[in-house]
Design a protein around this motif. Structure first.
Motif, short mmCIF file in Angstrom:
data_model
loop_
_atom_site.label_atom_id
_atom_site.label_comp_id
_atom_site.label_asym_id
_atom_site.label_seq_id
_atom_site.Cartn_x
_atom_site.Cartn_y
_atom_site.Cartn_z
N GLN A 1 0.83 -1.20 0.00
CA GLN A 1 0.00 0.00 0.00
C GLN A 1 0.87 1.26 0.00
OE1 GLN A 1 -3.68 0.25 2.29
NE2 GLN A 1 -2.96 -1.52 3.41
N HIS B 1 -6.44 -0.10 -2.63
CA HIS B 1 -6.52 -0.50 -1.22
C HIS B 1 -6.27 0.68 -0.29
CE1 HIS B 1 -6.15 -4.69 -2.69
NE2 HIS B 1 -6.88 -4.93 -1.61
N THR C 1 -9.21 2.80 1.02
CA THR C 1 -10.22 2.25 1.95
C THR C 1 -10.25 3.04 3.25
OG1 THR C 1 -8.61 0.62 2.73
CG2 THR C 1 -10.17 -0.12 1.04
N LEU D 1 -13.44 -0.93 3.62
CA LEU D 1 -12.59 -1.56 4.63
C LEU D 1 -13.02 -3.02 4.84
CD1 LEU D 1 -10.25 -0.30 6.19
CD2 LEU D 1 -11.83 0.17 8.06
N TYR E 1 -12.09 -5.01 1.56
CA TYR E 1 -10.66 -4.92 1.25
C TYR E 1 -10.05 -6.28 0.88
CZ TYR E 1 -5.71 -4.01 2.52
OH TYR E 1 -4.35 -3.91 2.54
#
Ligand code: TYM
Length: 327
Positions: free
Chosen positions: A9, A43, A46, A122, A125
Motif C-alpha cells: 500500500q 486498497h 479504503t 474496509l 478490502y
C-alpha cells in the motif's frame, strides 16, 4: 515458470517490517519466476487519504521497489488503478463472498474497532486483494505473516468459484512467508507489529530514515532488565525482535548471534545492530535518490501497466464466460 504476485500500500514510508517480511522475497523470486509487483492505491483509499500525499507515496513506493533491486526488465511493476481489471474482478468476487467471512478478518476487526462508522471498502478490502492475486493466475504470494488470513480467504474464494463454475476458472495460490522476520515487531512495543501508522516514529525504521534516526530508534528500543542477548519471544520479546532483525539483515542464524553476544550487554548488541542497519539501508537510499524523479521510473510503470492489462484481460474474459456474463 511460476507466477508471483504481491502488493504494497502506498501509505506512508515503507519500513523494515515490510522489507524483511515481504519485499526482500520479491527480489529473491524475480530471477526464476514471472513476477507482478503492484502498488495497491485502490486498497489505500479504503481509509481517507490526502490526494497529494497519495500521488507522492505511489511514486515513492515504486522508486523503492526499484531501489531494493527489482529490475523492471525481469519483474512487472505497476500501479493497481492503472489496470481496471482489479476493480472488475473485485466486484465479481464480492458477489461470491459472504459478509460473515469478511467480518471475521482480524485486520478488519482491528481497523474498524472504536470507529463510529466503518467504510464498506474496509470490509471488502480482502476481496479486492483476492482479485489482485487471482487476476494473474498467481501461484505464489510472498507476504508477511499478517496477510496469512487474507491469503486463506483468497484460496477459499478461488476454490468456491472453481467448484461452482469449473475447476479451471482460477489458479489456487499459496502464500510464501520468510522463516525469520515474517513478523517484525514495533521497537517501542514488541507486542505490536511494526506498522506505518503508529504514532511514535521510533516504533519503526523506515527504509529512507537517516543514520541518526536509525541510531536513535534502535538505541531506544524496548528490551528487558536481565541483560542477556537470548531469543525467547515469550519472556524477552524486545530482544528477540532485535535478534530476528539482525539475523535477517546478516543471514546469520539466531543461535550463532546468541553465541557471539554471550557475556556482552545490550549496549554492544544494539550498537552493532545500528551499524548493520545503516549499512543495509545505505545503498537503498542512494538508489532511491537516483530513481525517484527519473523518467525511467515512469517508463517502467507505464510498460508494467501495459503488460498487466494484457494478462488480466485474458483472465477476465475467462471469468466472465464462466459466469455467463456479457454477450
Ligand atoms: P501492507 O502495505 O500493509 O504491507 C506490505 C507487505 O509488508 C508486510 N508487512 C510486514 N511483514 C513483517 N513484519 C511487519 N511488521 C510487517 N508489516 C507489513 C505485509 O505482510 C505485506 O506483505 N493487503 C496488503 C497489500 C496487498 C497485497 C495484495 C499483498 C493488496 N493486494 C495482493 C499481496 C497480494 C497490505 O496491506 O500490505
Amino acid at each position: 515458470m511460476n507466477r508471483v504476485f504481491s502488493g504494497v500500500q502506498p501509505t506512508g514510508n515503507i519500513h523494515l517490517g515490510n522489507y524483511l517480511g515481504a519485499l526482500r522475497q520479491f527480489v529473491e523470486l524475480q530471477n526464476d519466476n514471472d513476477c507482478f509487483y503492484c502498488i495497491v492505491d485502490e486498497h489505500a483509499i479504503t481509509v481517507p487519504q490526502d490526494p497529494k500525499e497519495l500521488k507522492k507515496s505511489i511514486l515513492d513506493v515504486a522508486a523503492l521497489y526499484l531501489a531494493i533491486g527489482l529490475d523492471p526488465k525481469k519483474s512487472t511493476v505497476f500501479v493497481q488503478s492503472q489496470v481496471p481489471g482489479h476493480a472488475e474482478l473485485g466486484w465479481i468476487l464480492n458477489c461470491v463472498s459472504v459478509t460473515g467471512e469478511l467480518y471475521r478478518m482480524t485486520q478488519f476487526k482491528s481497523k474498524s474497532k472504536g470507529q463510529e462508522s466503518v467504510g464498506t471498502g474496509l470490509l471488502t478490502y480482502p476481496v479486492l486483494m483476492a482479485a489482485d492475486i487471482l487476476l494473474y493466475d498467481t501461484n505464489i504470494v510472498p507476504v508477511g505473516n499478517d496477510q496469512k488470513q487474507h491469503i486463506e480467504l483468497t484460496r477459499d474464494l478461488a476454490i468456491r468459484v472453481n467448484h461452482k463454475y469449473g475447476e479451471k476458472t482460477f489458479v489456487v495460490p499459496e502464500g510464501r512467508f520468510m522463516k525469520s522476520a515474517a513478523r517484525v515487531m514495533a521497537l517501542d512495543d514488541p507486542t505490536q507489529k511494526m506498522s506505518k501508522s503508529a504514532q511514535n516514529v521510533h516504533s519503526r525504521i523506515s527504509l529512507l530514515d537517516d543514520d541518526n534516526k536509525i541510531k536513535k530508534s534502535i538505541m531506544k528500543a524496548t528490551t528487558d532488565s536481565d541483560g542477556e542477548v537470548r531469543y525467547d519471544v515469550e519472556n524477552k520479546p524486545g530482544v528477540s525482535n532485535l535478534l530476528s532483525i539482525m539475523s535477517a539483515l546478516t543471514d546469520r542464524p539466531i543461535e550463532q548471534l546468541e553465541k557471539d553476544y554471550e557475556g556482552h550487554g545490550y549496549g554492544d548488541f544494539k550498537k552493532d545492530l545500528v551499524a548493520i542497519t545503516i549499512d543495509a539501508l545505505r545503498p537503498i537510499k542512494e538508489n532511491f535518490n537516483e530513481i525517484r524523479y527519473s523518467q525511467d521510473l515512469i517508463d517502467a510503470l507505464t510498460a508494467g501497466a501495459e503488460r498487466a492489462n494484457e494478462i488480466s484481460l485474458a483472465t477476465l474474459k475467462r471469468v466472465r464466460d464462466a459466469f455467463g456474463m456479457g454477450i
